[in-house]
Each structure stands twice: as structure tokens, then as C-alpha cells.
Design an enzyme around this catalytic site. Structure first.
Site, PDB file in Angstrom:
ATOM      1  N   HIS A  35       0.840  -1.213   0.000  1.00  0.00           N
ATOM      2  CA  HIS A  35       0.000   0.000   0.000  1.00  0.00           C
ATOM      3  C   HIS A  35       0.870   1.255   0.000  1.00  0.00           C
ATOM      4  CE1 HIS A  35      -4.147  -1.487   0.359  1.00  0.00           C
ATOM      5  NE2 HIS A  35      -3.635  -2.488   1.038  1.00  0.00           N
ATOM      6  N   ASP A  91      -0.880  -4.579   5.801  1.00  0.00           N
ATOM      7  CA  ASP A  91      -1.892  -5.411   5.145  1.00  0.00           C
ATOM      8  C   ASP A  91      -1.620  -5.572   3.652  1.00  0.00           C
ATOM      9  OD1 ASP A  91      -2.374  -2.605   5.072  1.00  0.00           O
ATOM     10  OD2 ASP A  91      -4.341  -2.998   4.201  1.00  0.00           O
ATOM     11  N   GLU A  92      -2.137  -6.661   3.125  1.00  0.00           N
ATOM     12  CA  GLU A  92      -2.285  -6.873   1.691  1.00  0.00           C
ATOM     13  C   GLU A  92      -1.035  -6.631   0.853  1.00  0.00           C
ATOM     14  OE1 GLU A  92      -6.900  -6.123   0.776  1.00  0.00           O
ATOM     15  OE2 GLU A  92      -5.793  -4.272   1.121  1.00  0.00           O
ATOM     16  N   ASN A  93       0.106  -7.025   1.387  1.00  0.00           N
ATOM     17  CA  ASN A  93       1.312  -6.975   0.583  1.00  0.00           C
ATOM     18  C   ASN A  93       1.389  -8.310  -0.151  1.00  0.00           C
ATOM     19  OD1 ASN A  93       3.951  -6.524  -0.406  1.00  0.00           O
ATOM     20  ND2 ASN A  93       4.752  -7.718   1.321  1.00  0.00           N
TER      21      ASN A  93
END
Ligand code: ACM
Length: 683
Positions: free
Chosen positions: A260, A323-325
Site C-alpha cells: 500500500h 496489510d495486503e502486501n
């Protein structure tokens, strides 16, 4: 013209017994407090509020409480039209003779777990507010404002004894300033909103793929190349942090890394895992750029940057996202793969844990505790990190079992336009959690999360309020406070009180409708807006037109608030009618259905000169068709005519069609109409 919807609303409320008198059932208090206090004892009498009203402290309550007293008087005066004394010119020793006397022992520290309780006694001749810290005093002022009522004899506060203490120490709202920049005024008025419902944390999501929103003096290329010029200066940040502290609210910043993070890299491509060049992301799919965990310069850079931020944000906690790597750029970079092997890191999760452990040293050096999303919970991370769960209560319970403090956000994603009632029943410590008392104490509370892919400065308030107040009650009030209908009753009242803080959740709808038609005759659009809701969950993200940060958020769907109280009241009236078959409900239903049936004829002329509204033509027509089916059903039920099975089946088929998304909205009244049609067969 269509019937005034406000009239119909009043009629529903009357029929359903939801007025002030109707609410005093045994289980719920007739008071309109939200969040509900831990204990409330309603006593006889009332304290009259007139122009002789004064507020005074016993002893020195400190500047924060004094300023809060002044704001309290300003709001009380604003609501009542009374000219209240706002100066400090009470006679010597007169403080204790004031109508409203308060006392606290000390200033509260802005740390989780600080004492926030208060005791409020309203008797016919005196209001007394006592708290260990000024934070309790601030909460008590809000309670008194919520207690205020008007009657034939003027304004008054009903007599009551309240002992109040929060259930959870961490009650927050996350605002995403990354996807859409939210100006300082937006942040400030939402801080006021948080204080009004006794929340105590603003979690400020300041960096995203789509924008880097904070000024860095050490690395100015961050905000200069990462923000389109839309960032908070350090002076603005300091101002907001002080503003929040003055209202008892902590500000925890989030710098989301290692993923992100696209907006960091236009200025510093050498810190990324792929060569670049980089531009700020405009789209919303998961982005690939990520910090390079094998590059030692990354840690030197983050040390300097986070040190600068620690000086700006005094909160003891700092959120590093996490998050969400998805690791695709890590996989594609041979040096990173080598690094992983050399360090004996089995996979990308282990590599991210390595990155976090390095970050942890940096945060420790700057005196900050680490908070991150679920993904940071990896072997090797010490017990003093805090897990914010966006994936589920189970993850939170599991973290607590392993000794980690946690916050719940799964189920509090207010950007997803779900009903307040669903958020309300989502408990950070659900029944049967199976944790010991010690483990349960590690569940610190939760945060409403306001991601801003689909929210601009004009619409964000309506996505936050009033539903966040329902979450505030979940986090403040005892777990047994779970009456959804009573919560909705109070939510409508609190929603109006929140407006006095400058929040635009109610008023911006009509402003936006006026803009759409470039005129003031918006009643038919209001009627339609009241009967529909934006698509829930990620349906609007996937099916809708808005795929980039540059898309306008000014369409009809943006003007419509997430939850229609008209649809809810209509549904309740339908259920009441089906249970009792009373003539009053039948008439009310016919009136509203007739209004909806005719509304399309009033909308059509507006559309001809407003191409931006062409997309709502089928939606408006659908409301008319659904209403016609509903009218037919109410008529049949009123005359106790047996419905024709085949005809009813055809109607149900039409209604099923009408439930499909149109213009990124749904007709929220159709399920109740389906119940009417079903009943015609069931009779
Ligand atoms: C998240 O929603 N990715 C924290």
C-alpha cells in the site's frame, strides 16, 4: 406534488409507537442517551434550564475541562436559544452555587486504559458531575446535552443518577485520507463527532498507494511528489492533534508499509522492490509496489522518517499497516530472493516478519508501540505489538489467546454501507469466546474503518454518521445493551445532535440533489433517495463506474446515505400490518405506496434537463412498479381477498427483478413489498 415524506415518516412513527412516550417499555430507558450508560436510575422531577443557568467547577478542573464547559454552554445555548452566561464572572465562591457543578481530581492522560468514568446526579435544583479525571467530565457534558429535553414549561434535564464507565478502553474511528484527501475541517468535525459519542481514538490512515498526505521536512519529495499537492502541513497536523487532545481524543497515525506504499516511491524509487519509475496510483485494485526489505537504506530512511513523525504525533502507538502486501515485486527481484535465502526466511510472510522486527527496533527507539493489521501477527513478533483485525473476530480471539492485545475492525467497515444494526451486534468479545478473563482483557476494543475509495469530503460524513454512533455504543456500553430497535430510535435523535458540530451527513444530501438538477425542486429526488440504498459490501467497488481516484463522487448514489430509515420504518409498518391487519397501518401503507407509485411522473421532467440523472430513470420507474404491486397487495389483504397464486408468483418474479442493482443502488423497500405479496397467498 407527492405527499411530503416527512408527514409519512411521522405517521409511521406514530403507528409503530416509536415516539418518546412509546419507547418507555420495561427493557429500555425512555432517555435518548447513546451510548447508553452502564447504570441509569431515573428519578422524580426535572432540572429546569433557563437563562439563570450557570456552570461552575469546584477546585481547579484544568484548562481542558474549562474549555469543554464553554463549548457545552455554547451548544446548550445554540440548541435552546437561551442567552446563557459564558463568562467566568461568577461571584467569588459562586462556582459551587452554580446550577451545574462539576469536579475532577486530575487531567486524564491520553493513553488506553486511562480512567474515563463519571458520576452524574441531576436533581430538581442542581446538576452535579464528578469524575476522577477531566476525561470523565468531558463525557459527562455530552451526556447532559443528550439528556436535554423541551416541554410546555421550557427546557429541562430530567432527574437522573448515572454511573458510567466504558466497557472497552479503545474506541476508535479510522479515516483514510489516502484514497481521497479529507481537508482539515472534515477531520476536525469528525473529531467532535467522536467526542459526542464518547469515542477516544482517531486512527489516521495517512499514506496509501493513492496519496502521501503528510508533510515531511526531512524528505519533502514524499509529499511533493506523492500527493498532488493534497497533504497536511506539519502545522495543520499539530493543530489537529491539539484539537483532538482538547476533546480527549488520541490521534494515532498510520503509515501503511511495506505494501500500500506506491505514493512513497515517485520521490524515492530506490527504496522500492522494483526499479520504477513510479507514479501515484489512480486505480483501486491491489497494487504491487512494496518497500525492499533487503535494502539497508530502507531502514535508515524509515528511522529518520518515523522519528520525524513521532515528534509530530505524541500518541504512544504508531500503526504500520502491514496489510495486503502480495509479495509479487519481492518474488520478481532476485536480490530480494537471495536476501531471503541468506536470512533463512522460508516465505514472504517470514520476510515481512523480518521487516516488522526491524521496524519494531525503530519504533522502540522513538518510544512508540507498534499497531498493525492482522498480517503482522507472525512468529517472532513480541507481545507488545497490537493487532487490528480486519479479517475477523476469530483472529482477534486467537491473538488474545496468544497474548497479544487486539482491536476489532472486521464488521465495522462503515465504508461498505451496511446497516447500523449489523455493526451494532458485532461484538469484539462475542458470547462463547472462550477466553479467560486475563485473555479477554487483551481485547481492547475496536475501530470503525472509513476507507475512502468511494468517499469525498462531501460524502464522507454521511458514510461515517450516524452509523458510527451504533459502534460507539457497542464499545462503550455493557454487552447486554443490544436492543436494535431502541438503538435505531436513539440513533435518529443523536444524528440530529451531531449536526450541530458541523457534520454534513444529513444536509449534504439535499445540496447534492440540488446540484444534480441545478434547481431547488428536489422533492421527487428526495422521495426516491429515501427508498433506495447504495450497494452494500464491495458490490459498488466491483460493479460500479468508480474505478479511479479521479472519478466524480457527485452522482445520485453518492448523495444517498448508506441506510434508509424510511425503508426500515416502512418494513416495520408492513410487519405490524401483517400481524394486526389494522386500518391505520393499511392507510399509512397505501399513502406511502401511492406516493412512490406517482413519484416517477414527477422525476421524469427533472431528468430531461439533467443528463447526469439519466442513470436513475430505470430505478425511479422500478420504485413506481414495486409500489403498484404493493398497493395491490395491501388492497387484497384489506379486503381479505385470497390472492391468486399464479398472479402472486408473477408479482414476486417482477419484484425479484426490481431488487437488482441499478445506478449502483438498490430499491430498499422491495423486501417489505415481497412480504406483502407473500401474505396474499398465505391468507
Ligand atoms: C484492510 O482492509 N486491508 C486493512
Amino acid at each position: 406534488m407527492p405527499l411530503r415524506i416527512s408527514f409519512l415518516r411521522s405517521l409511521f412513527i406514530l403507528l409503530l409507537g416509536l415516539g418518546a412516550a412509546g419507547a418507555a417499555s420495561a427493557a429500555v430507558s425512555s432517555l435518548d442517551l447513546l451510548p447508553r450508560p452502564s447504570t441509569v436510575l431515573e428519578t422524580e422531577g426535572r432540572f429546569p434550564v433557563d437563562e439563570s443557568f450557570t456552570v461552575g467547577a469546584i477546585g481547579d478542573p484544568g484548562d481542558r475541562a474549562r474549555r469543554a464547559a464553554d463549548r457545552f454552554l455554547e451548544r446548550l445555548s445554540g440548541r435552546t436559544g437561551l442567552f446563557l452566561r459564558r463568562d467566568d464572572s461568577l461571584p467569588e465562591g459562586g462556582e459551587s452555587r452554580a446550577s451545574f457543578v462539576y469536579r475532577c481530581d486530575r487531567a486524564g492522560a491520553l493513553v488506553p486504559g486511562e480512567e474515563e468514568s463519571y458520576r452524574l446526579t441531576v436533581s430538581p435544583d442542581r446538576i452535579l458531575l464528578i469524575a476522577p479525571t477531566d476525561l470523565g467530565i468531558l463525557h459527562g457534558f455530552e451526556t447532559v446535552l443528550q439528556l436535554l429535553k423541551g416541554g410546555p414549561g421550557g427546557y429541562f434535564v430530567p432527574c437522573v443518577q448515572i454511573e458510567d464507565v466504558p466497557r472497552f478502553p479503545w474506541r476508535g474511528l479510522m479515516i483514510d485520507s489516502g484514497r481521497h484527501f479529507q481537508p482539515v475541517d472534515v477531520i476536525k468535525r469528525n473529531i467532535d463527532g467522536l467526542a459526542a459519542v464518547k469515542m477516544n481514538v482517531l486512527h489516521w490512515h495517512l499514506t496509501e498507494d493513492q496519496g502521501f498526505r503528510v508533510e515531511s521536512r526531512i524528505f519533502p519529495a514524499l509529499h511533493e511528489l506523492g500527493s498532488d499537492g493534497r497533504y497536511y502541513s506539519q502545522a495543520q497536523i499539530r493543530d489537529i492533534v491539539a484539537y483532538a487532545a482538547d476533546r480527549g481524543i488520541r490521534v494515532m497515525p498510520e503509515f501503511d508499509i511495506p505494501g500500500h506504499s506506491t505514493s512513497w516511491f515517485p520521490g524515492f524509487p530506490e527504496l522500492a522492490s522494483a526499479p520504477g519509475p513510479y507514479r501515484i496510483s489512480r486505480t483501486y485494485s491491489i497494487q504491487l509496489p512494496a518497500f525492499n526489505p533487503g535494502n539497508p537504506n530502507v531502514y535508515a530512511f524509515l528511522d529518520a522518517f518515523l522519528g520525524e513523525m513521532a515528534a509530530l504525533f505524541p500518541d504512544p502507538f504508531l500503526h504500520i499497516g502491514g496489510d495486503e502486501n502480495n509479495g509479487k515485486h519481492w518474488d520478481a527481484n532476485p536480490e530480494i530472493q537471495d536476501f531471503k535465502k541468506k536470512k533463512g526466511l522460508a516465505d514472504n510472510a517470514a520476510l515481512q516478519a523480518y521487516f516488522n522486527i526491524r521496524l519494531l527496533e525503530i519504533l522502540k527507539k522513538h518510544g512508540r508501540r507498534m499497531v498493525g493489521w492482522d498480517e503482522i501477527l507472525q512468529p517472532g513478533l513480541p507481545r507488545d505489538i497490537v493487532i487490528q483485525s480486519w479479517r475477523g473476530t476469530e483472529a482477534l480471539v486467537e491473538a488474545a489467546r496468544r497474548g497479544y492485545a487486539g482491536l476489532l475492525s472486521n464488521g465495522y467497515y462503515i465504508d461498505l454501507c451496511q446497516p447500523a444494526g449489523e455493526h451494532y451486534l458485532n461484538d469484539p468479545l462475542p458470547a462463547g469466546h472462550g477466553l479467560s478473563a486475563e485473555e479477554a482483557a487483551l481485547v481492547w476494543g475496536g475501530e470503525a474503518t472509513m476507507w475512502s475509495e468511494l468517499a469525498s469530503w462531501e460524502t464522507i460524513d454521511s458514510r461515517i454518521w450516524p452509523r458510527t454512533a451504533a459502534i460507539a455504543e457497542r464499545l462503550w456500553s455493557p454487552a447486554e445493551v443490544r436492543d436494535v430497535d431502541d438503538m435505531y430510535r436513539r440513533l435518529e435523535i443523536v444524528s440530529i445532535e451531531l449536526e450541530e458540530l458541523g457534520l454534513t451527513h444529513l444536509k449534504n444530501r439535499d445540496m447534492m440533489l440540488r446540484r444534480l438538477i441545478q434547481g431547488t425542486a428536489i422533492e421527487p429526488l428526495q422521495t426516491l433517495a429515501d427508498a433506495v440504498e447504495p450497494l452494500r459490501g464491495y458490490k459498488r467497488h466491483s460493479l460500479g463506474k468508480v474505478k479511479t481516484t479521479l472519478a466524480p463522487l457527485t452522482r445520485f448514489v453518492d448523495a444517498v446515505p448508506p441506510e434508509s430509515s424510511e425503508a426500515r420504518l416502512f418494513g416495520r409498518t408492513v410487519d405490524s400490518f401483517l400481524a394486526h391487519r389494522d386500518a391505520g397501518s393499511a392507510e399509512a401503507l397505501k399513502m406511502i405506496l401511492e406516493t412512490w407509485r406517482m413519484n416517477h411522473d414527477f422525476i421524469k421532467p427533472l431528468l430531461s434537463s439533467a443528463p447526469v440523472l439519466f442513470e436513475i430513470e430505470p430505478l425511479s420507474r422500478g420504485l413506481s412498479e414495486a409500489a403498484e404491486i404493493g398497493l395491490e397487495a395491501v388492497e387484497a389483504l384489506g379486503h381479505k381477498r385470497k390472492g391468486h397464486r399464479t398472479q402472486a408468483a408473477a408479482r414476486m418474479k417482477t419484484l425479484a427483478e426490481l431488487k437488482k442493482p441499478l445506478a449502483e443502488l438498490e430499491l430498499a423497500v422491495v423486501p417489505a413489498i415481497e412480504r406483502l405479496v407473500s401474505a396474499t397467498i398465505g391468507d
